[in-house]
Motif scaffolding. Structure first.
Motif, mmCIF file in Angstrom:
data_model
loop_
_atom_site.group_PDB
_atom_site.id
_atom_site.type_symbol
_atom_site.label_atom_id
_atom_site.label_comp_id
_atom_site.label_asym_id
_atom_site.label_seq_id
_atom_site.Cartn_x
_atom_site.Cartn_y
_atom_site.Cartn_z
ATOM 1 N N GLY A 33 0.698 -0.986 -0.347
ATOM 2 C CA GLY A 33 0.072 0.024 -0.059
ATOM 3 C C GLY A 33 0.738 0.992 0.276
ATOM 4 N N ILE A 36 4.023 0.904 -5.415
ATOM 5 C CA ILE A 36 3.892 0.201 -6.112
ATOM 6 C C ILE A 36 5.388 -0.371 -7.842
ATOM 7 N N LEU A 43 2.601 -3.852 -14.366
ATOM 8 C CA LEU A 43 2.471 -3.673 -12.838
ATOM 9 C C LEU A 43 2.802 -5.111 -12.736
ATOM 10 N N LEU A 63 7.006 3.389 -7.774
ATOM 11 C CA LEU A 63 6.328 4.856 -7.655
ATOM 12 C C LEU A 63 5.519 4.684 -5.988
ATOM 13 N N GLY A 64 5.734 5.414 -5.765
ATOM 14 C CA GLY A 64 4.540 6.127 -3.694
ATOM 15 C C GLY A 64 4.094 7.136 -4.734
ATOM 16 N N VAL A 65 3.482 7.819 -3.498
ATOM 17 C CA VAL A 65 2.178 8.684 -3.112
ATOM 18 C C VAL A 65 2.911 9.908 -3.760
ATOM 19 N N ILE A 66 1.814 10.506 -4.413
ATOM 20 C CA ILE A 66 2.758 12.332 -4.118
ATOM 21 C C ILE A 66 1.801 12.640 -4.126
ATOM 22 N N THR A 67 1.763 13.949 -4.085
ATOM 23 C CA THR A 67 0.585 15.129 -3.856
ATOM 24 C C THR A 67 0.360 15.454 -5.547
ATOM 25 N N GLY A 68 -1.268 15.876 -5.911
ATOM 26 C CA GLY A 68 -1.565 16.191 -6.772
ATOM 27 C C GLY A 68 -2.862 17.463 -6.735
ATOM 28 N N VAL B 49 -4.838 13.052 -5.855
ATOM 29 C CA VAL B 49 -3.315 12.514 -5.292
ATOM 30 C C VAL B 49 -2.640 12.237 -6.806
ATOM 31 N N SER B 50 -1.845 12.304 -6.558
ATOM 32 C CA SER B 50 -0.905 11.093 -7.910
ATOM 33 C C SER B 50 0.231 10.112 -7.833
ATOM 34 N N LEU B 51 1.181 9.819 -8.462
ATOM 35 C CA LEU B 51 1.752 9.095 -7.855
ATOM 36 C C LEU B 51 3.253 9.289 -8.878
ATOM 37 N N ARG B 65 1.311 11.723 2.432
ATOM 38 C CA ARG B 65 0.798 10.909 2.954
ATOM 39 C C ARG B 65 0.168 10.574 3.995
ATOM 40 N N GLU B 69 -3.696 10.420 4.241
ATOM 41 C CA GLU B 69 -4.286 9.054 5.384
ATOM 42 C C GLU B 69 -5.230 9.121 6.217
ATOM 43 N N ASN B 82 -5.042 10.710 -10.107
ATOM 44 C CA ASN B 82 -4.933 11.361 -11.051
ATOM 45 C C ASN B 82 -4.228 10.776 -12.379
ATOM 46 N N VAL B 97 -3.554 2.251 -14.208
ATOM 47 C CA VAL B 97 -3.912 1.045 -13.845
ATOM 48 C C VAL B 97 -2.900 0.751 -12.249
ATOM 49 N N LEU B 98 -1.412 1.886 -12.436
ATOM 50 C CA LEU B 98 -1.274 1.905 -11.353
ATOM 51 C C LEU B 98 -1.660 2.054 -10.343
ATOM 52 N N GLU B 101 -4.286 0.612 -8.068
ATOM 53 C CA GLU B 101 -3.005 -0.955 -7.353
ATOM 54 C C GLU B 101 -2.467 -0.093 -6.079
ATOM 55 N N LEU B 102 -1.850 1.111 -6.423
ATOM 56 C CA LEU B 102 -1.318 2.099 -5.274
ATOM 57 C C LEU B 102 -2.167 2.359 -3.903
ATOM 58 N N PHE B 103 -3.430 3.440 -5.084
ATOM 59 C CA PHE B 103 -5.371 3.730 -3.948
ATOM 60 C C PHE B 103 -5.809 2.913 -3.687
#
Lengths: 69, 274
Positions: A33, A36, A43, A63-68, B49-51, B65, B69, B82, B97-98, B101-103
């Motif tokens: 979580g 990924i 993937l 790849l991880g979470v960033i703000t957007g 959010v983004s990745l 992050r 959460e 996005n 697709v990524l 899975e991540l979110f």
């Protein structure tokens, strides 16, 4: 072996699996979580990491979470 | 904000109740704490959010992050990843697709940029990506132009909403073409239309809501203000007020003055000179 990790060509000791590369060699946390992994733009879900063997010049993106917006 | 509306005006997208008509981006805040406080003031329905590629250190020490959460766990907000940065359908589909899975969500704000200077969407690639992602089970919320044909096409592909830009991303110019937005609203009566991008001040968000937007998505106007928490609160009030005005029915504009106080009954009304 040579891998392209997050866009950078990198020499690494040949890992046993994708899991071995990401968690043991690169020291990413062994948790779901938070990030990924894609290999050659596909993937790879975490349950398959130990099954995936890498070959020379594979593209590994982590790849991880960033703000957007 | 969401609780002040009647159930008949609740916003539902893809059979999911969205708790607020104010959707807020998570980017460009001075700190994670201020971002979290702005979320609390805004009470947004979606947080975007983004990745991106990250090192192990960035993954381990990701304060933004963590704060996002925390907010999600204590609110009814939903995550909206996005595909920012994609310039083709192929790239956007890959990111989506990524992101799923991540979110761990089927929601995706689909962005396919067609022009680096104006950041306007490439609608042809956008439609191609939307078609594929809808078939893959995503709930696609496309950032698009205000073109009626494009919006109709996206809706016909199964997109549960369309998100036309008010003005180019980050410009703060507000709804540049209210006439066209009214055309969209009157032509697509049943569609969920979200104004996305270009809103700079609360009055602009309120105008969009008065004209019938179902929600407003913004980021920079809050995050880059001098006081993001106060600005988030101001936007929340404006968006709620605009929605209430739309439901109440705004009077049509007229070119002639019409007195609001009747002339009949004036002590000199129709009185002949002595």
């Amino acid at each position: 072996m040579k891998l392209v990790i997050n866009g950078e060509s990198t020499e690494v000791a040949t890992p046993e699996s994708l899991f071995d590369l990401v968690v043991n060699h690169l020291q990413y946390p062994d948790e779901s979580g938070r990030y990924i992994v894609a290999v050659n733009s596909e993937l790879v879900t975490k349950d398959r990491w130990t099954d995936v063997a890498l070959k020379d010049n594979d593209l590994v993106d982590i790849l991880g979470v960033i703000t957007g917006g | 904000m969401a609780n002040t509306e009647s159930s008949t005006s609740q916003l539902t997208i893809a059979e999911t109740v969205i708790s607020s008509r104010f959707w807020l981006g998570s980017s460009d805040y001075p700190s994670p704490d201020i971002m979290g406080a702005a979320f609390a003031a805004a009470n947004p329905g979606f947080v975007t959010v983004s990745l991106r590629r990250q090192t192990a250190g960035q993954v381990k020490h990701n304060d933004y992050r963590h704060r996002i959460e925390e907010w999600l766990a204590s609110s009814r907000a939903k995550l909206l990843p996005n595909t920012a940065g994609a310039t083709s359908a192929k790239e956007a589909i890959h990111l989506a697709v990524l992101a799923r899975e991540l979110f761990n969500t089927q929601w995706i704000k689909l962005e396919v940029i067609g022009d680096d200077y104006s950041l306007q969407p490439d609608v042809f690639e956008l439609v191609a990506a939307a078609k594929e992602l809808q078939q893959q089970g995503f709930s696609v919320l496309p950032y698009c132009t205000d073109d009626l044909g494009v919006c109709e096409k996206l809706l016909s592909l199964g997109c549960p909403a369309v998100m036309p830009l008010a003005a180019p991303i980050g410009t703060g110019k507000g709804l540049l073409n209210p006439y066209q937005f009214q055309t969209l609203r009157s032509s697509l009566k049943e569609a969920v239309i979200v104004i996305d991008a270009g809103i700079g001040r609360p009055s602009q968000a309120m105008q969009a809501m008065e004209l019938g937007a179902d929600a407003v998505l913004l980021n920079t106007a809050v995050a880059k203000s001098n006081d993001p928490v106060a600005m988030a609160s101001a936007f929340a009030s404006a968006i709620e007020a605009g929605r209430r005005a739309y439901l109440a029915g705004v009077i049509p504009e007229r070119d002639r003055a019409v007195p609001s106080t009747p002339n009949a009954g004036l002590p000199f009304w129709h009185q002949s000179a002595p």
